[in-house]
Design a protein around this motif. Structure first.
Motif, short mmCIF file in Angstrom:
data_model
loop_
_atom_site.label_atom_id
_atom_site.label_comp_id
_atom_site.label_asym_id
_atom_site.label_seq_id
_atom_site.Cartn_x
_atom_site.Cartn_y
_atom_site.Cartn_z
N UNK A 140 -20.45 6.26 -9.05
CA UNK A 140 -19.84 6.09 -7.83
C UNK A 140 -18.36 6.10 -7.87
N UNK A 141 -17.82 6.09 -6.61
CA UNK A 141 -16.17 6.22 -6.46
C UNK A 141 -15.66 4.96 -7.00
N UNK A 142 -16.34 3.85 -6.72
CA UNK A 142 -15.63 2.31 -7.26
C UNK A 142 -15.54 2.52 -8.83
N UNK A 143 -16.42 3.29 -9.40
CA UNK A 143 -16.40 3.26 -10.86
C UNK A 143 -15.29 4.26 -11.53
N UNK A 144 -15.02 5.21 -10.52
CA UNK A 144 -13.85 6.23 -10.93
C UNK A 144 -12.56 5.72 -10.02
N UNK A 145 -12.28 4.68 -9.45
CA UNK A 145 -10.91 4.32 -8.93
C UNK A 145 -10.18 3.49 -9.59
N UNK A 146 -8.73 3.82 -9.82
CA UNK A 146 -8.01 2.78 -10.43
C UNK A 146 -6.95 2.29 -9.45
N UNK A 147 -6.31 1.24 -9.67
CA UNK A 147 -5.37 0.70 -8.77
C UNK A 147 -4.14 0.83 -9.27
N UNK A 148 -3.20 1.22 -8.64
CA UNK A 148 -1.89 1.28 -9.19
C UNK A 148 -1.09 -0.09 -8.16
N UNK A 149 -0.42 -0.95 -9.20
CA UNK A 149 0.40 -2.12 -8.40
C UNK A 149 1.83 -2.12 -8.93
N UNK A 150 2.87 -2.85 -8.19
CA UNK A 150 3.90 -2.84 -8.67
C UNK A 150 5.07 -1.62 -8.33
N UNK A 151 4.54 -0.80 -7.26
CA UNK A 151 5.21 0.29 -7.22
C UNK A 151 6.44 0.05 -6.31
N UNK A 152 7.48 0.64 -6.62
CA UNK A 152 8.71 0.49 -6.14
C UNK A 152 8.74 1.27 -4.70
N UNK A 153 9.30 0.41 -3.66
CA UNK A 153 8.98 0.89 -2.16
C UNK A 153 9.42 2.29 -1.98
N UNK A 154 10.22 2.61 -2.66
CA UNK A 154 11.25 4.17 -2.64
C UNK A 154 9.97 5.22 -3.05
N UNK A 155 8.96 4.73 -3.93
CA UNK A 155 8.12 5.80 -4.61
C UNK A 155 7.16 6.12 -3.43
N UNK A 156 6.70 7.41 -3.82
CA UNK A 156 5.78 8.35 -2.58
C UNK A 156 4.56 8.74 -3.59
N UNK A 157 3.79 9.56 -2.81
CA UNK A 157 2.50 9.80 -3.41
C UNK A 157 2.90 11.00 -4.69
N UNK A 158 3.86 11.71 -4.41
CA UNK A 158 4.41 12.45 -5.26
C UNK A 158 4.81 11.80 -6.80
N UNK A 159 5.60 11.10 -6.79
CA UNK A 159 5.85 10.11 -7.74
C UNK A 159 4.64 9.44 -8.75
N UNK A 160 3.52 9.01 -7.84
CA UNK A 160 2.43 8.48 -8.30
C UNK A 160 1.74 9.69 -9.05
#
Length: 163
Positions: free
Chosen positions: A80-100
């Motif tokens: 399922x999706x929950x098993x394939x989802x990772x969480x990214x924390x401590x991102x800089x506020x300037x970061x956007x989706x392209x950085x991730x």
């Protein structure tokens, strides 16, 4: 292992040497550093002046049974999706989706979404989620833990079921 009854051993330049005791030879032979040697089933390897010897065991049937057991467990696990989802924390506020996405550039087919404070706001909470296409991609994504994005180390963990 090279084939059913042999495997490869190399001495990585140890000071006291590595020796192979072969049943067909009268005395052990010393391995030359950084040269690959084939050792056979029932050969014994001795490291330096140690009195301990390690016997080579090549049991393909046992390894195959173990691999089959593990693969059946993986097949029985939910995809399922929950098993394939990772969480990214401590991102800089300037970061956007392209950085991730750049963080996960080696993971094919990953979908990234940043959690924003509100629908209208472009300010995010420093948290993003990435949905991986399969379990292998999850493992690759988790390997990015403590990598830098916008000069800040991010944490990559499995997402909790309640997230």
């Amino acid at each position: 292992p090279a084939d059913d009854d042999t495997c490869v051993v190399v001495d990585l330049g140890t000071q006291h040497g590595t020796f192979v005791h072969r049943k067909t030879l009268r005395k052990p032979f010393r391995l030359e550093p950084f040269v690959f040697y084939h050792v056979e089933k029932r050969d014994e390897v001795q490291f330096g002046a140690s009195s301990k010897r390690f016997r080579i065991i090549a049991d393909r049937r046992r390894q195959q049974r173990k691999a089959e057991r593990l693969s059946s467990k993986m097949a029985a696990a939910p995809e399922d999706e929950a098993a394939r989802t990772v969480r990214i924390t401590s991102l800089a506020y300037e970061a956007d989706e392209s950085d991730v996405r750049h963080l996960f550039r080696h993971v094919e087919g990953i979908k990234v979404r940043i959690q924003y404070e509100s629908e209208a706001s472009k300010r995010h909470r420093g948290v993003a989620y990435a949905l991986c296409p399969d379990r292998r991609a999850v493992t690759q994504a988790l390997a990015c833990d403590l990598e830098e994005v916008q000069g800040r180390r991010v944490r990559v963990k499995r997402a909790d079921a309640e997230d």
